[in-house]
Design an enzyme around this catalytic site. Structure first.
Site, PDB file in Angstrom:
ATOM      1  N   ILE A   1      13.604 -10.929 -17.844  1.00  9.65           N
ATOM      2  CA  ILE A   1      13.863  -9.867 -18.810  1.00  9.65           C
ATOM      3  C   ILE A   1      15.218 -10.119 -19.465  1.00  9.65           C
ATOM      4  O   ILE A   1      16.190 -10.471 -18.791  1.00  9.65           O
ATOM      5  CB  ILE A   1      13.863  -8.481 -18.116  1.00  9.65           C
ATOM      6  CG1 ILE A   1      12.443  -8.113 -17.726  1.00  9.65           C
ATOM      7  CG2 ILE A   1      14.451  -7.415 -19.014  1.00  9.65           C
ATOM      8  CD1 ILE A   1      11.506  -7.883 -18.889  1.00  9.65           C
TER       9      ILE A   1
ATOM     10  N   ASN B   1       1.761  -0.041   5.435  1.00 13.76           N
ATOM     11  CA  ASN B   1       2.272  -0.458   4.123  1.00 13.76           C
ATOM     12  C   ASN B   1       3.191  -1.640   4.346  1.00 13.76           C
ATOM     13  O   ASN B   1       4.220  -1.506   5.016  1.00 13.76           O
ATOM     14  CB  ASN B   1       3.028   0.701   3.473  1.00 13.76           C
ATOM     15  CG  ASN B   1       3.809   0.285   2.240  1.00 13.76           C
ATOM     16  OD1 ASN B   1       3.446  -0.656   1.553  1.00 13.76           O
ATOM     17  ND2 ASN B   1       4.894   0.987   1.961  1.00 13.76           N
ATOM     18  N   GLY B   2       2.859  -2.802   3.799  1.00 18.47           N
ATOM     19  CA  GLY B   2       3.739  -3.952   3.939  1.00 18.47           C
ATOM     20  C   GLY B   2       2.997  -5.230   4.252  1.00 18.47           C
ATOM     21  O   GLY B   2       1.794  -5.359   4.025  1.00 18.47           O
ATOM     22  N   GLU B   3       3.743  -6.175   4.790  1.00 17.70           N
ATOM     23  CA  GLU B   3       3.191  -7.470   5.180  1.00 17.70           C
ATOM     24  C   GLU B   3       3.884  -7.947   6.453  1.00 17.70           C
ATOM     25  O   GLU B   3       5.108  -7.816   6.583  1.00 17.70           O
ATOM     26  CB  GLU B   3       3.421  -8.534   4.091  1.00 17.70           C
ATOM     27  CG  GLU B   3       2.833  -8.211   2.730  1.00 17.70           C
ATOM     28  CD  GLU B   3       1.325  -8.302   2.675  1.00 17.70           C
ATOM     29  OE1 GLU B   3       0.716  -8.827   3.636  1.00 17.70           O
ATOM     30  OE2 GLU B   3       0.747  -7.851   1.667  1.00 17.70           O
TER      31      GLU B   3
ATOM     32  N   LEU C   1      -3.484  -1.877  -1.863  1.00 20.02           N
ATOM     33  CA  LEU C   1      -3.350  -2.966  -2.820  1.00 20.02           C
ATOM     34  C   LEU C   1      -3.698  -4.231  -2.053  1.00 20.02           C
ATOM     35  O   LEU C   1      -2.963  -4.648  -1.155  1.00 20.02           O
ATOM     36  CB  LEU C   1      -1.934  -3.050  -3.384  1.00 20.02           C
ATOM     37  CG  LEU C   1      -1.633  -4.233  -4.325  1.00 20.02           C
ATOM     38  CD1 LEU C   1      -2.492  -4.146  -5.578  1.00 20.02           C
ATOM     39  CD2 LEU C   1      -0.157  -4.268  -4.702  1.00 20.02           C
TER      40      LEU C   1
ATOM     41  N   SER D   1      11.458 -12.051  -5.057  1.00 20.33           N
ATOM     42  CA  SER D   1      12.742 -11.711  -5.683  1.00 20.33           C
ATOM     43  C   SER D   1      13.884 -12.366  -4.919  1.00 20.33           C
ATOM     44  O   SER D   1      13.699 -12.897  -3.829  1.00 20.33           O
ATOM     45  CB  SER D   1      12.936 -10.191  -5.711  1.00 20.33           C
ATOM     46  OG  SER D   1      13.445  -9.736  -4.469  1.00 20.33           O
ATOM     47  N   GLY D   2      15.084 -12.272  -5.482  1.00 15.24           N
ATOM     48  CA  GLY D   2      16.268 -12.836  -4.830  1.00 15.24           C
ATOM     49  C   GLY D   2      17.113 -11.791  -4.130  1.00 15.24           C
ATOM     50  O   GLY D   2      18.265 -12.071  -3.764  1.00 15.24           O
TER      51      GLY D   2
ATOM     52  N   CYS E   1       0.823  -1.196   0.000  1.00 16.70           N
ATOM     53  CA  CYS E   1       0.000   0.000   0.000  1.00 16.70           C
ATOM     54  C   CYS E   1       0.862   1.253   0.000  1.00 16.70           C
ATOM     55  O   CYS E   1       2.088   1.195  -0.059  1.00 16.70           O
ATOM     56  CB  CYS E   1      -0.900   0.006   1.236  1.00 16.70           C
ATOM     57  SG  CYS E   1      -1.834  -1.514   1.470  1.00 16.70           S
TER      58      CYS E   1
ATOM     59  N   ASP F   1      -3.375  -8.886   8.627  1.00 18.01           N
ATOM     60  CA  ASP F   1      -2.258  -8.584   9.521  1.00 18.01           C
ATOM     61  C   ASP F   1      -2.312  -7.178  10.109  1.00 18.01           C
ATOM     62  O   ASP F   1      -1.664  -6.902  11.121  1.00 18.01           O
ATOM     63  CB  ASP F   1      -0.922  -8.796   8.801  1.00 18.01           C
ATOM     64  CG  ASP F   1      -0.833  -8.065   7.469  1.00 18.01           C
ATOM     65  OD1 ASP F   1      -1.833  -7.473   7.028  1.00 18.01           O
ATOM     66  OD2 ASP F   1       0.241  -8.125   6.841  1.00 18.01           O
TER      67      ASP F   1
END
Length: 632
Positions: A291, A75-77, A51, A363-364, A2, A100
């Site tokens: 990509i 904003n986040g998780e 979001l 992602s890594g 968010c 959460d």
């Protein structure tokens, strides 16, 4: 994922106009296309863009606690929210939602600021305690999620997830900070200790602020730090088992979502490891996105395809070419502050590709910083060995002289490019590593700057806070200090900023499983030999992942997410390179010397030198400053 924004009156309690907060949230609407909300009370206003990822319909924000005594925008998780919820319910907490966000409210009411230590996640949030009349601002351990702050007229603090949220407030002045230009020309981004605008700050990673009405805000307080002072004991077999367990935990905890989920796949060790562990934990094929480039020497799609085939993923790829240079203005708008990491363009493209198929992508990011995967860390460790043997009284005159006379041979094979190594060995470890990480050395910047910037910069050098960070690091060796600086300086300023802005620009949530704090803390306790062995970085990670990945993925030369800007700026974009010297923003301001910029472009286009990164840096700076339109 968010976007948040708000205003807090700390001097005198005044009404907050809801429309003003709403304008701030509208400026970051891309971060949350699924919903919005604003809440105000005397002296406080909170705004949110959502979001939806978890509890899609049941967790609108701003959210009130069950007893109406606290309000939050988040904003986040929080990946361990279910475990925390069970613990809080046993203590009597009542929940109305399944997400959460409400867990953070209940955790604050039970533990106060200490709740942060219990969270496993990425976050930036603003929580207002209506009873104590205090505002609690907090940011996650590594700075995955951003939070900008600015004091504005009338004794108020404004905050937002992105600078553009603050720019929507008419009380914010747009005065460029010349020291930020010095920082940017050194690192290629504006680090977290500064902002491109005077009076704007960033809440540092692993810090919080507690603000009260009627009291001047104090400095941010650190609630978490990484330590390299201890060493993990055990056999390679035992350490490898621990590592694999932590990597699995990091991946599986970030696979919780009520929306489609996938992964970025470059074909390198880190993203391939994430895809391997996702595939192991998933009952359906993992969606992977890659990509490539129209320049074969930097294209890695063949390796990504190899990994995708190995794990039978639902694979998608796209090619980035020089004809997409027109996106430079979009890049400048997405980042607000100048941001010259040229991999931002392909990162944006892979986020766009991923968003066509999923809402969350893993992602890594983070493993190179945590486990010593960068070539510069290997070189630094070797240079530190040399420094320990050769006294400074010998190193400084001998290597300093060699460094000054040795040609800057960009065209030569890598082992013959010794100029930077000689200059680094003439300095202490902190200064040497700063030189290795910087784009432009102090000497190079001096030649490019105009009289105005030289005067406004004064005695400040961008390397100073970086070197101080290394000197004061909780570490035992030079390698430890280099990794500490990478985790605290480079990671939030460059890598995580790039991923956050490009993913949020397209409404995609990016998660970093290899930045699980328990995994990173374990990496910081490994011996040198478990991190670096011979010329191999991330040794224990690669050793552990041999059961999943072939050697040509694990042990090929590290390439990174390289964009061929040097080739582009000699070919189809040569006119853009020459235009730098005519920029009114850069030259007309007196910040840069016209002749020096023209010579830079000519030398690059002719092939005498490789100045691709610096020219790209200047082009981005030009576009960013134009968009900021500084006030008089």
């Amino acid at each position: 994922m968010c976007g948040i924004a708000g205003i807090f009156h700390y001097e005198t309690v005044k009404p907050v106009v809801p429309k003003r907060v709403e304008r701030m949230t509208e400026a970051i609407a891309h971060r949350g296309p699924d919903g919005s909300g604003v809440w105000t009370a005397p002296g406080i206003g909170l705004g949110h863009r959502r979001l939806s990822i978890i509890d899609l319909a049941g967790s609108p924000q701003p959210m009130h606690s069950a007893d109406e005594r606290a309000v939050i925008v988040f904003n986040g998780e929080i990946y361990n929210y279910r475990e925390l919820r069970r613990e809080l319910e046993q203590g009597g907490a009542v929940f109305r939602t399944d997400g959460d966000t409400e867990v953070i409210l209940a955790a604050w009411q039970k533990w106060g600021p200490d709740c942060l230590r219990r969270f496993d996640g990425m976050f930036a949030f603003a929580l207002y305690d209506c009873t104590a009349r205090r505002l609690f601002l907090a940011r996650d351990r590594f700075g995955v999620k951003p939070l900008y702050l600015a004091r504005i007229e009338g004794g108020a603090l404004a905050f937002a997830s992105e600078l553009k949220g603050l720019l929507a407030n008419p009380l914010l002045r747009r005065t460029i900070d010349p020291l930020a230009i010095e920082d940017y020309m050194t690192w290629g981004y504006v680090p977290d200790h500064r902002s491109i605008l005077q009076g704007v700050e960033k809440l540092p990673a692993g810090h919080f602020m507690l603000l009260e009405h009627g009291r001047e805000p104090g400095p941010p307080q650190q609630w978490w730090d990484i330590s390299f002072e201890r060493r993990e004991k055990g056999s390679t077999q035992d350490l490898s088992a621990q590592l694999l367990h932590l990597m699995r935990e990091g991946v599986t905890s970030r696979m919780v979502a009520d929306v489609p989920l996938g992964a970025f796949l470059s074909g390198g060790v880190d993203s391939s490891s994430v895809v391997a562990l996702m595939s192991e934990a998933s009952t359906v094929p993992v969606t992977s996105c890659s990509i490539g480039f129209d320049v074969a020497s930097v294209d890695e799609t063949q390796y990504a395809r190899q990994v995708a085939g190995l794990f039978d993923t639902d694979h998608h790829e796209r090619i980035v070419s020089a004809d997409q240079f027109g996106e430079i203005d979009r890049i400048a708008a997405i980042f607000d502050e100048p941001f010259a990491d040229a991999s931002a363009l392909p990162t944006l493209r892979v986020c766009e590709l991923a968003r066509e198929h999923v809402t969350v992508a893993l992602s890594g990011d983070g493993a190179d910083e945590a486990f010593a995967g960068y070539r510069r860390q290997l070189f630094h460790a070797r240079e530190e060995q040399a420094r320990s043997v050769l006294p400074a009284a010998l190193r400084q005159p001998v290597f300093g002289a060699l460094g000054r006379i040795w040609p800057k041979a960009d065209w030569a094979p890598r082992p013959l490019r010794a100029k930077s190594t000689f200059l680094s060995l003439a300095e202490n470890g902190e200064a040497g590593y700063a030189r290795a990480l910087s784009i432009l050395s102090p000497e190079q910047r001096q030649r490019l700057y105009g009289a105005t910037l030289l005067r406004e910069r004064g005695d400040y050098r961008a390397e100073q806070p970086f070197e101080k960070l290394m000197r004061e690091a909780p570490a035992r060796s030079g390698l430890d200090r280099a990794q500490y600086a990478d985790l605290k300086f480079w990671l939030p300023g460059d890598i995580l900023t790039k991923t956050d802005r490009t993913s949020m620009a397209v409404g995609l949530e990016a998660r970093e499983p290899l930045l699980d704090h328990r995994l990173v803390e374990f990496g910081a306790r490994l011996s040198h030999g478990q991190r670096l062995r011979g010329t191999t970085g991330k040794w224990l990670v690669k050793h552990t992942m041999q059961r999943y990945l072939p050697d040509d993925i694990l042990y090929r030369s590290k390439q990174g997410f390289v964009t061929p800007v040097s080739q582009w700026l000699r070919g189809p974009l040569a006119s853009e390179a020459r235009a730098v010297a005519a920029s009114e923003v850069l030259v007309g301001s007196g910040w840069f010397a016209r002749k020096a910029l023209a010579r830079l472009a000519d030398d690059h286009i002719s092939g005498r030198s490789d100045h691709g990164r610096v020219l790209w840096q200047l082009l981005i700076l030009d576009r960013s400053l134009r968009q900021l339109k500084p006030s008089a």
